[in-house]
Design an enzyme around this catalytic site. Structure first.
Site, PDB file in Angstrom:
ATOM      1  N   CYS A 413       0.848  -1.249  -0.083  1.00 51.12           N
ATOM      2  CA  CYS A 413      -0.274   0.011   0.181  1.00 51.12           C
ATOM      3  C   CYS A 413       0.845   1.271   0.004  1.00 51.12           C
ATOM      4  CB  CYS A 413      -0.915  -0.209   1.247  1.00 51.12           C
ATOM      5  SG  CYS A 413      -0.320   0.006   2.725  1.00 51.12           S
ATOM      6  N   HIS A 457      -2.111   0.487   7.002  1.00 51.83           N
ATOM      7  CA  HIS A 457      -2.423   0.899   5.480  1.00 51.83           C
ATOM      8  C   HIS A 457      -2.130   2.329   5.468  1.00 51.83           C
ATOM      9  CE1 HIS A 457      -4.572   0.133   1.909  1.00 51.83           C
ATOM     10  NE2 HIS A 457      -5.213   0.852   1.983  1.00 51.83           N
ATOM     11  N   ASP A 473      -8.077   5.663  -2.338  1.00 46.32           N
ATOM     12  CA  ASP A 473      -7.424   4.408  -2.038  1.00 46.32           C
ATOM     13  C   ASP A 473      -6.777   3.783  -3.305  1.00 46.32           C
ATOM     14  OD1 ASP A 473      -6.091   2.529  -0.972  1.00 46.32           O
ATOM     15  OD2 ASP A 473      -7.597   1.958   0.408  1.00 46.32           O
TER      16      ASP A 473
END
Length: 662
Positions: A413, A457, A473
């Site tokens: 991520c 994250h 995202d």
């Protein structure tokens, strides 16, 4: 006698050393190895001396060993005071004291030191398993004290049951007072009045982000925090973005906050829709971030402030477990009215001479559409090109984003959020990186979310005209299952850590244990002033005041003392008897039912003779039980005799009158 009855000296030593060993074991992991080995050496030598009946060690060798022990503590800790040095010194001194323990006074002193060390160990670690271990160790220490007033010269099953039974009874008698004082004694803000400082903080998010910094947390199964939503609400996992550090400054490889965050301006915050309420139990992480989902307009039970980039920061690093209640709006707008010149400059800054291919791609997108179209084009690019989600991406060079976007196309991520923000800034769109946690595991037994290290994250925020900051995202474009089902589900099966694989039948057990631990942390370790006030107010509103708590605590303590004095000053017959006395009392009660009542001045043998004359048919059983009782109670017979006495009394069922024989 059974057990160690043939060696009274060894039995007395065992009653002292074994409970102390339990206490010392609680500290072994936190003490230097040489301290534990020295204690063990002293205990073994004293045990060998007792087992082989060697002459006792005089006092002077222990005194001589004390001097190098003090020097060792000074060299190890640079001091003789303080919690760590003090515990190490006490452990050493208990070992040396074992070498020259001679009487009941020495025994009692060492047990009292054992209680102190037990308390010190519990202050270091207050988890439920340690609490259970500490309770058993306290039971063993109390049994050691009970042995001083019983048969310390023997160590068999009979003595074990007798002394541990006495200890258990004492602890049970103290339990009501303990619970009452726990509930009523006023709480103070710091843990135990600031007597201890919890320094062991588990690893978590860092104050900077670089390739690999978050993917390393994937191996962590430790809880970061737990969140319980009001009224049993269960939001969808993909909506839970737990906001933490926000990064503005990029040097070509790492992201940092880039300056002290300024306080939030209420005019820049626009809550939308209905608010939700939830309670967070945050584990220590040695940083100031308090993780929240949504726009938190209220945060209670914690001293914290809200910054302009929507971070909640505690007034000091979180080095102990922290509880706070949140009222938040899942839907909101931030900075919709516009960005300041300083914030716009920060949100567009990029290092010069880095990642020319990535910059060229972003400028080409910007030439074909507005800001929203550029965002959509970047997400489409991630979805349609052969990017993959992995814990093991190749190393990135000086032009890290060019290497990622056009060569490796593999990352976690932090790679995708970093690349997306660089693309947006290169296209002239203000953007920043936000880190925190996403999703979590829902515990249906306890009805709360468990957010672990592996749920760490990173995502992006872009600023759009008339909309303000929008969460984007990019990882969800590559691996949507990361947001929907968690980080483990998004990884290729070959890359999933073994510790993260959940065996089906173990999951309910694991969640039940976590629920039990969470309740322990909330209602025992986390029973702070606010929770105490709410609990007592629920019983009666007047109990929530400080004066009422103190008067109630003093009243219950005084009542306990009066009951204790009444028991101590009452008739001897009202006190608890040992096992043999209880069995003999049952025997006498059964004889009384058939008219044979023992006189107060009548001894066991005299009563047996009279009862046998009155009931010749019972003479054999009466004589056997009476002799067994005298042997166990007065002659020091062993456990085998007590077992025979118990069986004989159990089988003794006299009829009201003798049976006539034909």
């Amino acid at each position: 006698m059974t057990g160690l009855g043939n060696n009274p000296q060894l039995a007395r030593f065992a009653w002292l050393a074994l409970p102390l060993a339990l206490v010392v074991a609680l500290h072994v992991g936190r003490l230097p190895l040489w301290i534990g080995l020295m204690w063990l050496g002293c205990a073994l030598w004293r045990g060998i001396q007792a087992a082989r009946r060697y002459p006792r060690v005089p006092r002077w060798p222990a005194l001589l060993l004390a001097l190098p022990s003090l020097v060792g503590i000074l060299l190890e800790y640079r001091t003789l005071i303080g919690p760590e040095a003090g515990v190490g010194l006490l452990v050493l001194l208990t070992g040396l004291k074992l070498l020259e323990t001679r009487d009941a006074r020495d025994h009692g002193i060492l047990v009292l030191v054992g209680y102190f060390l037990l308390l010190a160990g519990f202050l270091e670690d207050q988890s439920l398993p340690v609490a259970a271990y500490a309770m058993f160790s306290a039971l063993a220490l109390t049994a050691s004290l009970a042995s001083l007033h019983g048969e310390a010269a023997f160590l068999g099953r009979l003595q074990f049951r007798r002394h541990f039974g006495t200890a258990a009874m004492l602890l049970l008698q103290a339990l009501p007072l303990t619970l009452a004082l726990f509930v009523l004694v006023p709480r103070i803000p710091a843990p135990l009045g600031g007597l201890i400082q919890i320094e062991h903080a588990q690893s978590g998010l860092s104050d900077q982000m670089s390739p690999g910094s978050i993917s390393r947390l994937m191996l962590s199964n430790q809880p970061a925090f737990r969140a319980e939503f009001a009224a049993g609400a269960k939001p969808a996992s993909e909506t839970l973005y737990w906001r933490g550090p926000v990064f503005w400054h990029y040097d070509g490889l790492s992201w940092r906050e880039g300056g002290s965050p300024r306080p939030a301006d209420p005019f820049d915050l626009e809550p939308r829709g209905e608010a939700i309420e939830y309670r967070v139990t945050l584990e220590p992480h040695a940083q100031r971030w308090l993780f929240v989902a949504g726009l938190a307009t209220e945060l209670a039970e914690a001293n914290a402030r809200l910054t302009a980039d929507l971070q909640w920061l505690a007034d000091k690093p979180v080095k102990e477990r922290l509880h706070y209640r949140v009222k938040a709006h899942p839907d909101y707008r931030l900075d919709a009215g516009g960005l300041s010149a300083a914030d716009r400059a920060r949100a567009l800054a990029l290092p010069e001479g880095r990642n020319p291919k990535t910059h060229a791609l972003a400028r080409a997108w910007a030439a074909r559409g507005d800001a929203a179209a550029v965002v959509d084009e970047a997400l489409r690019h991630f979805r349609t090109q052969p990017f993959r989600y992995t814990l093991n991406p190749p190393h990135l060079g000086e032009h890290a984003m060019d290497d990622f976007m056009f060569a490796s196309r593999a990352g976690y991520c932090e790679h995708y959020s970093s690349a997306f923000v660089v693309l947006m800034r290169a296209a002239g769109i203000p953007a920043r990186v936000v880190t925190g946690y996403q999703g979590g595991e829902y515990n249906a037994i306890g009805e709360y979310w468990i957010v672990r290290g592996r749920d760490a994250h990173a995502w992006a925020e872009v600023w759009l005209e008339d909309e303000g900051w929008r969460r984007v995202d990019p990882t969800a474009a590559i691996a949507p299952e990361r947001v929907e089902s968690g980080s483990v589900a998004a990884l290729p099966r070959a890359e999933r850590p073994f510790a993260m694989i959940d065996i089906g039948w173990l999951k309910p057990v694991r969640l039940a244990w976590d629920t039990l631990n969470n309740r322990w942390n909330l209602w025992v370790i986390g029973f702070n002033h606010e929770r105490q006030r709410q609990f007592l107010a629920g019983i009666h509103p007047t109990l929530a005041s400080l004066e009422a708590m103190l008067w109630a605590a003093l009243g219950i303590a005084a009542l306990f003392v009066l009951v204790l004095l009444a028991g101590l000053l009452g008739p001897a017959g009202s006190r608890d008897r040992d096992a043999a006395s209880r069995l003999y009392a049952r025997f006498c009660k059964r004889l009384a039912r058939i008219g044979l009542v023992r006189a107060a001045s009548e001894g066991p043998r005299a009563f047996a003779r009279r009862a046998a004359q009155a009931r010749p048919d019972l003479a054999r059983a009466i004589g056997k039980i009476s002799e067994l009782y005298v042997g166990v109670r007065y002659a020091g017979a062993g456990e085998d005799e007590l077992i025979r006495l118990r069986r004989a009394v159990r089988a003794f069922r006299p009829a009201p009158r003798p049976t006539l024989r034909r």
